[in-house]
Design a protein around this motif. Structure first.
Motif, PDB file in Angstrom:
ATOM      1  N   LYS A 114       6.284  12.793 -15.958  1.00  0.00           N
ATOM      2  CA  LYS A 114       6.125  11.408 -16.410  1.00  0.00           C
ATOM      3  C   LYS A 114       4.647  11.040 -16.422  1.00  0.00           C
ATOM      4  O   LYS A 114       3.856  11.600 -15.674  1.00  0.00           O
ATOM      5  N   LYS A 115       4.287  10.099 -17.257  1.00  0.00           N
ATOM      6  CA  LYS A 115       2.881   9.691 -17.411  1.00  0.00           C
ATOM      7  C   LYS A 115       2.464   8.632 -16.391  1.00  0.00           C
ATOM      8  O   LYS A 115       1.300   8.255 -16.326  1.00  0.00           O
ATOM      9  N   THR A 116       3.432   8.155 -15.597  1.00  0.00           N
ATOM     10  CA  THR A 116       3.164   7.144 -14.585  1.00  0.00           C
ATOM     11  C   THR A 116       3.915   7.498 -13.309  1.00  0.00           C
ATOM     12  O   THR A 116       5.034   8.007 -13.369  1.00  0.00           O
ATOM     13  N   ALA A 117       3.283   7.244 -12.180  1.00  0.00           N
ATOM     14  CA  ALA A 117       3.956   7.371 -10.881  1.00  0.00           C
ATOM     15  C   ALA A 117       3.701   6.082 -10.116  1.00  0.00           C
ATOM     16  O   ALA A 117       2.712   5.389 -10.356  1.00  0.00           O
ATOM     17  N   TYR A 118       4.596   5.778  -9.204  1.00  0.00           N
ATOM     18  CA  TYR A 118       4.442   4.580  -8.380  1.00  0.00           C
ATOM     19  C   TYR A 118       4.308   5.022  -6.933  1.00  0.00           C
ATOM     20  O   TYR A 118       5.255   5.531  -6.339  1.00  0.00           O
ATOM     21  N   GLU A 119       3.102   4.850  -6.387  1.00  0.00           N
ATOM     22  CA  GLU A 119       2.810   5.264  -5.024  1.00  0.00           C
ATOM     23  C   GLU A 119       3.211   4.164  -4.050  1.00  0.00           C
ATOM     24  O   GLU A 119       2.782   3.019  -4.177  1.00  0.00           O
ATOM     25  N   THR A 120       4.036   4.535  -3.062  1.00  0.00           N
ATOM     26  CA  THR A 120       4.451   3.581  -2.036  1.00  0.00           C
ATOM     27  C   THR A 120       3.245   3.190  -1.199  1.00  0.00           C
ATOM     28  O   THR A 120       2.480   4.044  -0.751  1.00  0.00           O
ATOM     29  N   GLN A 121       3.075   1.886  -0.997  1.00  0.00           N
ATOM     30  CA  GLN A 121       1.967   1.349  -0.205  1.00  0.00           C
ATOM     31  C   GLN A 121       2.499   0.849   1.137  1.00  0.00           C
ATOM     32  O   GLN A 121       3.529   0.166   1.180  1.00  0.00           O
ATOM     33  N   PHE A 122       1.795   1.190   2.213  1.00  0.00           N
ATOM     34  CA  PHE A 122       2.222   0.819   3.553  1.00  0.00           C
ATOM     35  C   PHE A 122       1.187  -0.078   4.219  1.00  0.00           C
ATOM     36  O   PHE A 122      -0.014   0.062   3.976  1.00  0.00           O
ATOM     37  N   ASP A 123       1.652  -0.971   5.080  1.00  0.00           N
ATOM     38  CA  ASP A 123       0.772  -1.766   5.933  1.00  0.00           C
ATOM     39  C   ASP A 123       0.223  -0.828   6.999  1.00  0.00           C
ATOM     40  O   ASP A 123       0.990  -0.131   7.675  1.00  0.00           O
ATOM     41  N   LYS A 124      -1.102  -0.755   7.144  1.00  0.00           N
ATOM     42  CA  LYS A 124      -1.721   0.190   8.070  1.00  0.00           C
ATOM     43  C   LYS A 124      -1.387  -0.086   9.528  1.00  0.00           C
ATOM     44  O   LYS A 124      -1.308   0.827  10.334  1.00  0.00           O
ATOM     45  N   GLU A 125      -1.163  -1.334   9.877  1.00  0.00           N
ATOM     46  CA  GLU A 125      -0.872  -1.680  11.266  1.00  0.00           C
ATOM     47  C   GLU A 125       0.600  -1.516  11.611  1.00  0.00           C
ATOM     48  O   GLU A 125       0.946  -0.900  12.619  1.00  0.00           O
ATOM     49  N   SER A 126       1.476  -2.074  10.796  1.00  0.00           N
ATOM     50  CA  SER A 126       2.906  -2.073  11.133  1.00  0.00           C
ATOM     51  C   SER A 126       3.654  -0.864  10.566  1.00  0.00           C
ATOM     52  O   SER A 126       4.714  -0.506  11.054  1.00  0.00           O
ATOM     53  N   GLY A 127       3.115  -0.266   9.501  1.00  0.00           N
ATOM     54  CA  GLY A 127       3.816   0.829   8.842  1.00  0.00           C
ATOM     55  C   GLY A 127       4.871   0.358   7.859  1.00  0.00           C
ATOM     56  O   GLY A 127       5.548   1.170   7.227  1.00  0.00           O
ATOM     57  N   ILE A 129       6.584  -1.102   4.481  1.00  0.00           N
ATOM     58  CA  ILE A 129       6.319  -0.898   3.055  1.00  0.00           C
ATOM     59  C   ILE A 129       5.892  -2.230   2.450  1.00  0.00           C
ATOM     60  O   ILE A 129       6.579  -3.241   2.601  1.00  0.00           O
ATOM     61  N   LEU A 130       4.746  -2.217   1.763  1.00  0.00           N
ATOM     62  CA  LEU A 130       4.219  -3.421   1.122  1.00  0.00           C
ATOM     63  C   LEU A 130       4.634  -3.524  -0.344  1.00  0.00           C
ATOM     64  O   LEU A 130       4.649  -4.602  -0.912  1.00  0.00           O
ATOM     65  N   GLY A 131       4.891  -2.393  -0.959  1.00  0.00           N
ATOM     66  CA  GLY A 131       5.201  -2.359  -2.381  1.00  0.00           C
ATOM     67  C   GLY A 131       4.754  -1.033  -2.945  1.00  0.00           C
ATOM     68  O   GLY A 131       4.685  -0.031  -2.231  1.00  0.00           O
ATOM     69  N   GLN A 170       5.985   8.910  -2.300  1.00  0.00           N
ATOM     70  CA  GLN A 170       7.167   8.354  -2.962  1.00  0.00           C
ATOM     71  C   GLN A 170       8.194   7.944  -1.905  1.00  0.00           C
ATOM     72  O   GLN A 170       8.428   8.691  -0.958  1.00  0.00           O
ATOM     73  N   GLY A 171       8.814   6.811  -2.067  1.00  0.00           N
ATOM     74  CA  GLY A 171       9.896   6.388  -1.182  1.00  0.00           C
ATOM     75  C   GLY A 171       9.407   5.910   0.173  1.00  0.00           C
ATOM     76  O   GLY A 171       8.292   5.444   0.323  1.00  0.00           O
ATOM     77  N   GLU A 172      10.297   6.046   1.165  1.00  0.00           N
ATOM     78  CA  GLU A 172      10.009   5.549   2.511  1.00  0.00           C
ATOM     79  C   GLU A 172       8.872   6.300   3.178  1.00  0.00           C
ATOM     80  O   GLU A 172       8.574   7.402   2.935  1.00  0.00           O
TER      81      GLU A 172
END
Length: 172
Positions: A114-127, A129-131, A170-172
């Motif tokens: 695929k030409k696009t991927a969506y990287e899971t973003q995490f809060d550095k302190e709590s861990g 998932i932010l989006g 990707q994912g959790e």
């Protein structure tokens, strides 16, 4: 009727076996010349046993194989660029992204086109998932996934960003 079914089964088995792809000679030669065969065993803990695509974007096929580090039994991926014979190790004792030093968690792997991927973003302190963050991809990558109850739970994409391989979570 039984002999006919047996013949059909045997023909299917033989035909399927004869179409199994094999690694090209250049790849095996590169592993030996670099001494990688002394530290790693090529494995088939996932299917297919290897992936082939132009991961580096230089118009030459590159190959990724599953490996197990002989001393520790840690699982991972060895990728060799077809043009330069430069090698890269992910897991198998070498930490890489969230995949860490051992890819024993992996249930599936395949070429990601695929030409696009969506990287899971995490809060550095709590861990928590932010989006996710959209990443544009110019060439294929390798997606490795951990499955639970038949669905992909987590994993990542190994992707050449033009300078080095990165992990796109990707994912959790």
């Amino acid at each position: 009727m039984r002999p006919f079914l047996l013949i059909i089964f045997l023909v299917t088995l033989i035909a399927g076996h004869s179409q199994t792809p094999t690694l090209p000679t250049w790849f095996s030669d590169a592993i030996k010349s670099k001494g990688l065969d002394k530290k790693y065993d090529i494995s088939s803990f996932l299917k297919p046993s290897f992936l082939q695509a132009d991961f580096s974007g230089d118009a030459t096929q590159d190959i990724a194989v599953l490996v197990i580090e002989k001393g520790t039994k840690r699982k991972g991926i060895l990728l060799i660029h077809g043009r330069t014979r430069e090698h890269f190790l992910f897991g198998a004792g070498t930490a890489f992204g969230s995949g860490d030093k051992d890819f024993k968690w992996a249930d599936k792997w395949k070429i990601y086109t695929k030409k696009t991927a969506y990287e899971t973003q995490f809060d550095k302190e709590s861990g928590d998932i932010l989006g996710s963050k959209e990443i544009k991809l110019a060439r294929p990558g390798i997606i490795i996934e951990d499955y639970e109850d038949g669905a992909a739970l987590a994993g990542g994409i190994i992707y050449w960003n033009g300078k080095k391989y990165i992990w796109i979570h990707q994912g959790e």
